[in-house]
Design an enzyme around this catalytic site. Sequence first.
Site, mmCIF file in Angstrom:
data_model
loop_
_atom_site.group_PDB
_atom_site.id
_atom_site.type_symbol
_atom_site.label_atom_id
_atom_site.label_comp_id
_atom_site.label_asym_id
_atom_site.label_seq_id
_atom_site.Cartn_x
_atom_site.Cartn_y
_atom_site.Cartn_z
ATOM 1 N N HIS A 173 0.835 -1.442 -0.091
ATOM 2 C CA HIS A 173 0.131 -0.069 0.018
ATOM 3 C C HIS A 173 0.921 1.086 0.055
ATOM 4 O O HIS A 173 0.460 2.023 -0.893
ATOM 5 C CB HIS A 173 -1.019 0.175 1.224
ATOM 6 C CG HIS A 173 -1.781 1.119 1.143
ATOM 7 N ND1 HIS A 173 -2.997 1.082 0.740
ATOM 8 C CD2 HIS A 173 -1.481 2.467 1.571
ATOM 9 C CE1 HIS A 173 -3.582 2.332 1.009
ATOM 10 N NE2 HIS A 173 -2.778 3.127 1.650
ATOM 11 N N GLU A 174 1.856 1.388 0.967
ATOM 12 C CA GLU A 174 2.714 2.520 0.971
ATOM 13 C C GLU A 174 3.537 2.729 -0.239
ATOM 14 O O GLU A 174 3.996 3.687 -0.700
ATOM 15 C CB GLU A 174 3.473 2.646 2.195
ATOM 16 C CG GLU A 174 2.723 2.389 3.627
ATOM 17 C CD GLU A 174 1.568 3.647 3.669
ATOM 18 O OE1 GLU A 174 1.856 4.563 2.973
ATOM 19 O OE2 GLU A 174 0.550 3.532 4.228
ATOM 20 N N HIS B 54 1.695 4.601 -2.986
ATOM 21 C CA HIS B 54 1.941 5.999 -2.589
ATOM 22 C C HIS B 54 3.246 6.555 -2.867
ATOM 23 O O HIS B 54 3.344 7.467 -3.478
ATOM 24 C CB HIS B 54 1.664 6.174 -0.985
ATOM 25 C CG HIS B 54 0.178 6.284 -0.606
ATOM 26 N ND1 HIS B 54 -0.834 6.834 -1.418
ATOM 27 C CD2 HIS B 54 -0.333 5.642 0.333
ATOM 28 C CE1 HIS B 54 -2.012 6.238 -0.826
ATOM 29 N NE2 HIS B 54 -1.710 5.742 0.339
#
Length: 452
Positions: free
Chosen positions: A21-22, A25
Amino acid sequence: MSILHYALSFLLAIAVLVAIHECGHFLAARWCGVKVLRFSLGFGPVMFSRRFGKDETEFVLAAVPLGGYVRMLDEREAPVANSELERAFNTQSVGKRSLIVLAGPLANFLLAVLVYSCLAWAGTRDLPARLGAVPAATVAAQAGLREGDVVLRVDGRDVRGWSELRARLLQNALSEEVLVLDVQRGEAELTSLNLPLAGIEIDERAADPMLQLGLVLPPPRIPPVLSKPLPASPAARAGLLAGDRILAVNAQHIEIWAEFVERIASSAGKDVLLEVQRGESVMQLTVRPEAQAGSTRGRIGVAVQTDGIDLQRDSIEVRYGLFEGVFQAITQTWNTSRFSLEVMGHILTGRVSLRNISGPVTIADYAGQSASAGLDTYLRFLAMVSISLGVLNLLPVPILDGGHLLYYAIEYIRGKPLSERLEELGQRLGMIILALLMSLAFFNDLNRVFFG
């Protein structure tokens, strides 16, 4: 199975999902030219830290593993030098900021697609989509389904095994639609059997939705060969031994273990004449099943002897080609996401109980069980939780990615961002909502642990 096994399986899953997920980003920010100050796995005190790259990005492993974050250069958090203003997050266009925020959940969906694709290409073992006995008055019986039918298609799409049939039905369980099934019955193919899904109850305390519909697997074709009887049990008193094969019960021929169990269960307190093969000899023995505590069903204190081969004799391999596997993975990810949203919507309307909201204890339990079941099962669990994480983060709740996307949509429409005061109020509201959800999830977890 030890608590350590559950904990490690859970922490590994969380670490992978948060990292993916990170990373979404992080990579989107780098692609948009935004400077990343810190990439953290976990919250709280820093356990490990290293800096890499020309921007000296700090990569951190923190003490609390339940989450993570990417910190970018931003004037709202600290003063930014004029020379780096163009690399600050807050100075980017609405489109770039939206892309950076969206990339996290998108990475979770892409992980699920990758996992499902790999499983589709590698192939998995499954059971044929063949029905067992269809109870009268169930939806399946009213649809005209019978024992022995093999489901070929659901709404015109091929079904390759029982797991796929189950997934298709569950993904539509809340829609109250009528699914159209095509089945093979003997040598004939029957098409357009209508299976209505209205009235299915989705609740952890309700019966399995497949059972509610009347769809069950046929009993495994395990030979009725006995293991060692329990001491002082009816089987031991009757003289039964490990390795005995049951040929008949009260002169009725027996082929599989399930038939033997059912005959014994219906004969509590009655003498039952068994025809038994022991080596080369055939003999007759009499046994009287005892009623189980709190039940009228009989038992004799003996289990089946299995060799593993018989249990897998009817299994099939489900494998997809390169492009077909990707399409299958995308479809499965989409359907699972849609089902997650439908469940959330029905929780808000009261159709689905709040008891279905699970916290880290329940997720850890599933992680441990799936890890014990094998790598493919654990990977499916990982994909499912990754989809849930992606869907959750896209909800329009302030402090979640979806909340930021909502802010940016409003900014695009208004032509200017919301005031800092409104954003701050939104953040507080979002924290309250998440705190309430986490409290409910922990309450449900504890309730399952102590009260079942």
